[in-house]
Each structure stands twice: as C-alpha cells, then as structure tokens.
Write a protein that holds these residues in place. Structure first.
Motif, PDB file in Angstrom:
ATOM      1  N   GLU A  48       0.821  -1.199   0.000  1.00  0.00           N
ATOM      2  CA  GLU A  48       0.000   0.000   0.000  1.00  0.00           C
ATOM      3  C   GLU A  48       0.867   1.267   0.000  1.00  0.00           C
ATOM      4  O   GLU A  48       0.589   2.232  -0.699  1.00  0.00           O
ATOM      5  CB  GLU A  48      -0.884  -0.012   1.247  1.00  0.00           C
ATOM      6  CG  GLU A  48      -2.191   0.696   1.054  1.00  0.00           C
ATOM      7  CD  GLU A  48      -2.999   0.719   2.347  1.00  0.00           C
ATOM      8  OE1 GLU A  48      -2.612   0.037   3.309  1.00  0.00           O
ATOM      9  OE2 GLU A  48      -3.989   1.453   2.370  1.00  0.00           O
ATOM     10  N   GLN A  52      -0.253   3.651  -2.977  1.00  0.00           N
ATOM     11  CA  GLN A  52      -1.344   4.571  -2.644  1.00  0.00           C
ATOM     12  C   GLN A  52      -0.832   5.992  -2.427  1.00  0.00           C
ATOM     13  O   GLN A  52       0.338   6.208  -2.119  1.00  0.00           O
ATOM     14  CB  GLN A  52      -2.034   4.106  -1.343  1.00  0.00           C
ATOM     15  CG  GLN A  52      -2.533   2.689  -1.384  1.00  0.00           C
ATOM     16  CD  GLN A  52      -3.800   2.564  -2.212  1.00  0.00           C
ATOM     17  OE1 GLN A  52      -4.783   3.257  -1.964  1.00  0.00           O
ATOM     18  NE2 GLN A  52      -3.765   1.699  -3.216  1.00  0.00           N
ATOM     19  N   VAL A  55      -3.836   9.540   2.590  1.00  0.00           N
ATOM     20  CA  VAL A  55      -5.259   9.724   2.865  1.00  0.00           C
ATOM     21  C   VAL A  55      -5.408  10.947   3.770  1.00  0.00           C
ATOM     22  O   VAL A  55      -4.416  11.477   4.285  1.00  0.00           O
ATOM     23  CB  VAL A  55      -5.865   8.474   3.533  1.00  0.00           C
ATOM     24  CG1 VAL A  55      -5.915   7.337   2.537  1.00  0.00           C
ATOM     25  CG2 VAL A  55      -5.086   8.098   4.763  1.00  0.00           C
ATOM     26  N   GLY A  56      -6.631  11.382   3.963  1.00  0.00           N
ATOM     27  CA  GLY A  56      -6.880  12.595   4.748  1.00  0.00           C
ATOM     28  C   GLY A  56      -6.524  12.417   6.207  1.00  0.00           C
ATOM     29  O   GLY A  56      -6.316  11.286   6.673  1.00  0.00           O
ATOM     30  N   GLY A  58      -6.547  11.813  10.030  1.00  0.00           N
ATOM     31  CA  GLY A  58      -7.381  10.983  10.879  1.00  0.00           C
ATOM     32  C   GLY A  58      -7.735   9.645  10.258  1.00  0.00           C
ATOM     33  O   GLY A  58      -8.110   8.715  10.963  1.00  0.00           O
ATOM     34  N   GLN A  59      -7.614   9.515   8.942  1.00  0.00           N
ATOM     35  CA  GLN A  59      -7.903   8.219   8.331  1.00  0.00           C
ATOM     36  C   GLN A  59      -6.665   7.338   8.395  1.00  0.00           C
ATOM     37  O   GLN A  59      -5.554   7.830   8.535  1.00  0.00           O
ATOM     38  CB  GLN A  59      -8.303   8.411   6.868  1.00  0.00           C
ATOM     39  CG  GLN A  59      -9.634   9.115   6.716  1.00  0.00           C
ATOM     40  CD  GLN A  59      -9.896   9.459   5.273  1.00  0.00           C
ATOM     41  OE1 GLN A  59      -9.567  10.519   4.799  1.00  0.00           O
ATOM     42  NE2 GLN A  59     -10.495   8.509   4.563  1.00  0.00           N
ATOM     43  N   THR A  60      -6.878   6.044   8.279  1.00  0.00           N
ATOM     44  CA  THR A  60      -5.732   5.138   8.304  1.00  0.00           C
ATOM     45  C   THR A  60      -5.382   4.709   6.882  1.00  0.00           C
ATOM     46  O   THR A  60      -6.183   4.860   5.960  1.00  0.00           O
ATOM     47  CB  THR A  60      -6.026   3.875   9.140  1.00  0.00           C
ATOM     48  OG1 THR A  60      -7.236   3.305   8.650  1.00  0.00           O
ATOM     49  CG2 THR A  60      -6.148   4.207  10.607  1.00  0.00           C
ATOM     50  N   GLY A  61      -4.164   4.161   6.773  1.00  0.00           N
ATOM     51  CA  GLY A  61      -3.732   3.650   5.466  1.00  0.00           C
ATOM     52  C   GLY A  61      -3.112   4.747   4.620  1.00  0.00           C
ATOM     53  O   GLY A  61      -2.650   5.771   5.108  1.00  0.00           O
ATOM     54  N   GLY A  62      -3.117   4.540   3.314  1.00  0.00           N
ATOM     55  CA  GLY A  62      -2.489   5.492   2.397  1.00  0.00           C
ATOM     56  C   GLY A  62      -1.013   5.209   2.249  1.00  0.00           C
ATOM     57  O   GLY A  62      -0.430   4.382   2.979  1.00  0.00           O
ATOM     58  N   GLN A 219      -1.079  16.239  -2.731  1.00  0.00           N
ATOM     59  CA  GLN A 219      -1.620  15.069  -2.027  1.00  0.00           C
ATOM     60  C   GLN A 219      -1.884  13.918  -2.995  1.00  0.00           C
ATOM     61  O   GLN A 219      -2.055  12.788  -2.592  1.00  0.00           O
ATOM     62  CB  GLN A 219      -2.942  15.446  -1.334  1.00  0.00           C
ATOM     63  CG  GLN A 219      -2.771  16.316  -0.116  1.00  0.00           C
ATOM     64  CD  GLN A 219      -2.072  15.586   0.999  1.00  0.00           C
ATOM     65  OE1 GLN A 219      -0.868  15.760   1.218  1.00  0.00           O
ATOM     66  NE2 GLN A 219      -2.789  14.721   1.712  1.00  0.00           N
ATOM     67  N   TYR A 244      -0.834  13.787  13.256  1.00  0.00           N
ATOM     68  CA  TYR A 244      -1.585  12.519  13.276  1.00  0.00           C
ATOM     69  C   TYR A 244      -0.603  11.357  13.262  1.00  0.00           C
ATOM     70  O   TYR A 244       0.303  11.315  12.425  1.00  0.00           O
ATOM     71  CB  TYR A 244      -2.518  12.425  12.071  1.00  0.00           C
ATOM     72  CG  TYR A 244      -3.611  13.465  12.106  1.00  0.00           C
ATOM     73  CD1 TYR A 244      -4.808  13.223  12.809  1.00  0.00           C
ATOM     74  CD2 TYR A 244      -3.452  14.677  11.455  1.00  0.00           C
ATOM     75  CE1 TYR A 244      -5.801  14.177  12.862  1.00  0.00           C
ATOM     76  CE2 TYR A 244      -4.440  15.644  11.500  1.00  0.00           C
ATOM     77  CZ  TYR A 244      -5.620  15.387  12.206  1.00  0.00           C
ATOM     78  OH  TYR A 244      -6.588  16.337  12.254  1.00  0.00           O
ATOM     79  N   ASP A 246      -0.768   8.289  12.329  1.00  0.00           N
ATOM     80  CA  ASP A 246      -0.678   7.495  11.109  1.00  0.00           C
ATOM     81  C   ASP A 246       0.196   8.167  10.057  1.00  0.00           C
ATOM     82  O   ASP A 246       0.981   7.521   9.376  1.00  0.00           O
ATOM     83  CB  ASP A 246      -2.082   7.282  10.521  1.00  0.00           C
ATOM     84  CG  ASP A 246      -2.645   5.953  10.982  1.00  0.00           C
ATOM     85  OD1 ASP A 246      -2.294   5.548  12.106  1.00  0.00           O
ATOM     86  OD2 ASP A 246      -3.402   5.341  10.204  1.00  0.00           O
TER      87      ASP A 246
END
Ligand SMILES: Nc1ncnc2c1ncn2[C@@H]1O[C@H](COP(=O)(O)OP(=O)(O)O)[C@@H](O)[C@H]1O
Ligand SMILES: [Mg+2]
Lengths: 278, 251
Positions: A48, A52, A55-56, A58-62, A219, A244, A246
C-alpha cells in the motif's frame, strides 16, 4: 631521560586513544540514524505504501506513491538539465580553462556550491514560479542548479587526471582537439564521471527547502509536469508535522525509502570506483 | 627520394629557445636516429615534424618543414591534416583508456571515414600484424588496450599509428620504458617497417641508434651538431662533441 621518554610514550598512547575514540564516535550518528529510521520505518513499508497516495487526516492507510514518483520524475528532469550543463562547464574548465575568464568562472561555480539551497529555491520561485506557478519543472530547475556546480567541478577534477600524453596521442592521430576530448578523454573517464554525477544526484535527492518553493507538493499524483508535484522530502516534512500518528508513521516510511535510495547510490558509486574499466 | 626537408627550424617554449637553426634532409624509407643528452631538444624536434609542438601553451615555431613537397608551416596549412599523414609513438605507452584493443587501432581509421565493418576488420588486422602484435591479441580484441603488458601496449600504439598508413612515423624514445625483450621486438619491427615507411626515432641508447638507423643526428643544446650515415657517426665522427658523447664521456 628515561622518565621523559616514558612520559612521551604514554602521552602518545593517550592521544592515539583519544583520536581513536573520536573516530568511533564519528560513526555513532550514522549507525544510530540508520537503526532509528529502520526501526520506525520498516513496519510502515507495505504494498500500500508504494501504491497509494496519502489519505486525509485521521484516516488510516495510504502511502507515498505520488511522492516517490514525483521525486523520481524531478530527479530525472534535473539530471537532464543539470548533467549536460555541468559537464559542459567541467569539460571547458579542464580542457580550455586557462586565464582570467576561466578563473572567474571556476570561482563563481565554487561560490554557487556554497549558496544555501533555500536561496536557490527562492530564486527559482522569483523567476519561474511567480509567472508559471508551482510545477515539477520548477522543482527540477532548482535541483539542477544545485547539481550544476557539483557536476562541473567533479567533471573538471576527473578529466584533469587524464595524462597530457593521452591527449597528445589523440592530436597526433589527426583528431581535432574537440574530438580528442569527446571521443577519447571523456569516454576514457566514464566510470569516474558517472560517479560524480551519481554523488550529485544523491546530494539533491534529499533536498527539501528548494522544492517547497518550486514543486510545492501534492496530495495526489500530478497529472502533468506543470502542476504542483509531490516529492519524498516535502511529503516527509508535511506528514511528520501533521500531528496525526498514522501520517507520522508514513513519514518514517518515506525517510527509510530516501535513506535507502541514497545509500544504494553510494554503494553503486563505490562499486564503480573499485571496478577496473581499464 | 627526399621525403622530409627541414630548413632553418627554430622552436621556443615562451622565451626559451629549444631549437636553433636546424637544417636536415631525410630520404624516403630511411630510419633516422636522433641522439643527444637529455634536454637537448630531440623531443621538441620530432614534435615539430607533426606540428604537435605548438599545442604546448606558449610554444612557437619558425622556419620550414617540407613534407612530401609541401611546407607544413606555410600559412593556411591545417595542422590536423598534417598530423593524419604522420604517425607518432610516445615514450610512455599510451593506449586510449577505456577503449578496446580493436577500437584503439580503429579510431584513426574511423576518423578517416572508414565505417564498413569488413574494411575496418581487415585494416585493424593488417596494422596489428605489421606491429607484430596480431598473434598475441587476435583472441582478445575486445579487451581494454590498457590490460596488455607494457611492451604489448607500445606495439598497440605502433599499430594505432600504422593503421592509417602514414608515410612517416615519429618515435620518441619508444623503448625507454620497456624491458629488453620488448625492446628487441620493437627494434626488429622497425627494421621491417622500413620497407614501407620512413622512421624518425629518438633514442638515448647508443647501441639502439647503431642497430636500427641508417642516419644519425646528434643534437646538443638545441643545435644539430652533426648529421650523417650512422656508421660514419659512430666510427669517424667529424665533431669532437659527437665523439665525446658517443664514447660516453659526456652527460
Ligand atoms: N613544456 C615545456 N616548457 C618549457 N620548456 C620545455 C618544455 N618541454 C621541454 N622544455 C625544454 O626544452 C628543452 C628541450 O627539451 P626536449 O626537446 O624535451 O629535450 P630532449 O627530448 O632532448 O630531452 C629542454 O631544455 C627542456 O627543459
Ligand atoms: Mg625527450
């Protein structure tokens, strides 16, 4: 007499030990940084991460795919601009660089090396970005300007190592001087020249400040070279200060990739230098 | 037939005059040896014969050098063109770095416009055969020229010079960096070359001059002291300075 020589010897031992300690301590930051970046970043690297975009908040991943691609594109573009330009300057200085003009040129190139990279960024901002906006082009220009003096001076130093009698052998064969340079001197030093180029590349790969003013960051994937473009250093910077957890973790992943890239270039360079092309 | 005629040749490095009023004539297919103590101007002289001297910053030449009926110092003569007709072998073997054995010999031919592979192959082989190197390198033509031994490198440089078939070859102490066996090979080679080219060879080795040359020129302090048949020079020199030099009572 005996005490004196005993004292002298022990002073000698003491100084040697101190120098050795200094040497060992000099390696500590390297190992500490490597270990730290590895520890923090290794867990983040995943499929990932490399595929990828971020991500914004507070979101996870990216991931940092856009930054990796952006850095790659800008480094390639900077090479296309900076390497021929720098090599041309280096060839001129080595082969024709006598007299006052050459001395002045050499001096300006040396001064350019010491111009802080952020100033190069502001300069490109002032002359390019203000008119055309943030873009990969502008970022690459800033990087090329930083590469230029490094490539020029390493090219000059390397070509000067070619013995004069090699050039004379070329002239004696009836080659005009410019062909002697391009056909014999430059190809004869290709491994060393490549080394200089790669070191310049490694040097600019981690530049952040000049890209902040020129490529800005993005982004997402940039759709063209004339759009704001993400790069590893800038994205590391933005993620790390986001607050954040993450995104901070992603920053460590990016840092690890960057360190790894520069490390590989250095290893390649060593290998090239050690290789017997002759 | 006279191939080279040097008339009132003078050469300078800046304000220092390295050659003074040199006059001499060289016949076709002769081997001419230049001898004299070091610093007397032998290298400068041969480098005037292919207009290489002027490549040194501050260096200057006056006088005439007639090569095959043409004054190479006449106004308008392109030194690059002159050099294509005169081969040169240097003191230190200097194959082009990073270039294969084949390419070292081919580079002059390519420059002369030869691009057909079969022609190149043939001429490269011919040159290497003439330089007595073919047997040793025919299996390894792709290896770098610099991977050969010193003596082989020097023969490679001879092949490089021979490839374009110049009528004249200049050799500036070609064996002084080599072992006796390599030296002997090159001396033998010079004897064979003689049938087709004119050789001007600088040497500080008296026996070598006696062995390989037809004529010998003795230089001293930038002047040509004596020039004549090698046998004469070594048995009945006309000048006392020459005698002192060849008998080793001198520099
Ligand atoms: N590049 C140079 N600059 C200034 N003087 C030179 C240079 N090369 C040679 N000389 C001088 O010119 C003279 C002749 O040199 P050279 O032709 O090399 O002598 P030789 O080959 O007989 O030993 C010597 O006095 C030498 O010091
Ligand atoms: Mg000499």
């Amino acid at each position: 007499m005996e005490t004196l020589s005993w004292r002298r010897r022990s002073t000698n031992h003491l100084m040697l030990s101190l120098l050795f300690l200094g040497g060992v301590l000099a390696a500590v930051p390297f190992f500490f940084i490597s270990w730290y970046v590895l520890q923090k970043g290794l867990g983040v690297l995943s499929f990932e991460f490399f595929t990828q975009t971020p991500v914004g908040p507070g979101q996870t991943g990216g991931g940092m795919a856009n930054a990796i691609v952006g850095s790659g594109v800008m480094l390639a573009l900077a090479s296309v601009l900076g390497i021929p330009w720098g090599m041309a300057a280096g060839i001129y200085l080595s082969e024709y660089g006598r007299g006052k003009t050459a001395a002045a040129l050499r001096f300006s190139i040396d001064l350019l090396t010491s111009v802080p990279s952020i100033v190069v960024g502001i300069f490109i901002y002032g002359v390019v970005v203000i008119h055309f906006g943030f873009s990969a082009y502008a970022g690459a220009m800033a990087l090329a300007v930083i590469m230029l003096p490094i490539v020029a001076r390493s090219t000059e130093e390397i070509l000067k190592l070619t013995p004069q009698h090699i050039r004379e052998a070329g002239l004696a064969l009836g080659l005009p001087r410019w062909r002697v340079i391009l056909r014999i001197v430059v190809p004869g030093s290709r491994a060393a020249l490549l080394t200089g180029v790669m070191l310049a590349l490694a040097r600019v790969a981690g530049e952040t400040a000049p890209l902040l003013f020129t490529a800005l960051g993005n982004q997402f994937f940039a759709r063209s070279l004339s759009e704001p473009t993400a790069s590893l250093p800038v994205q590391i910077y933005n993620s790390a200060k986001s607050g954040y957890a993450d995104m901070e973790a992603l920053a460590w992943g990016g840092a690890l990739v960057l360190v790894f890239f520069v490390f590989i270039i250095n290893l390649l360079t060593r290998w090239l230098m050690g290789m017997k092309w002759n | 037939m006279e191939l080279i005629a040097v008339k009132k040749l003078e050469a300078w490095f800046g304000v220092f005059q390295a050659l003074k009023d040199i006059n001499l004539s060289i016949q076709e297919n002769e081997v001419v040896a230049l001898i004299g103590p070091s610093g007397c101007g032998k290298s400068t002289f041969v480098r005037c014969l292919n207009r290489l001297h002027e490549e040194v910053p501050g260096a200057r030449v006056a006088g005439e050098v007639w090569l095959d009926g043409r004054n190479i110092y006449a106004p308008g003569v392109d030194p690059v063109g002159v050099r294509r007709g005169v081969g040169m072998v240097f003191q230190k073997p200097n194959p082009f770095p990073g270039m294969s054995i084949y390419e070292n010999v081919a580079v002059g031919l390519r420059l002369g416009g030869v691009s057909k592979r079969t022609v190149l192959d043939e001429k490269v082989e011919q040159a290497l055969v003439r330089a007595a190197l073919w047997g040793e390198v025919k299996e390894i033509l792709k290896r770098p020229g610099t991977s050969l031994s010193g003596g082989q490198q020097q023969r490679l440089c001879i092949a490089r010079a021979l490839a374009v078939e110049p009528p004249v070859i200049l050799m500036d102490e070609p064996t002084s960096a080599l072992d006796p066996i390599s030296t002997a090979k090159i001396e033998e080679l010079i004897q064979e070359l003689k049938t087709k080219v004119t050789v001007v060879i600088v040497t500080h080795n008296m026996q070598q001059a006696a062995r390989v040359s037809d004529k010998t020129a003795f230089f001293l302090l930038g002047e040509l002291v004596e020039y004549g048949a090698t046998e004469e020079i070594f048995t009945r020199p006309a000048q006392e300075a020459t005698e002192r030099y060849i008998t080793g009572r001198f520099g």
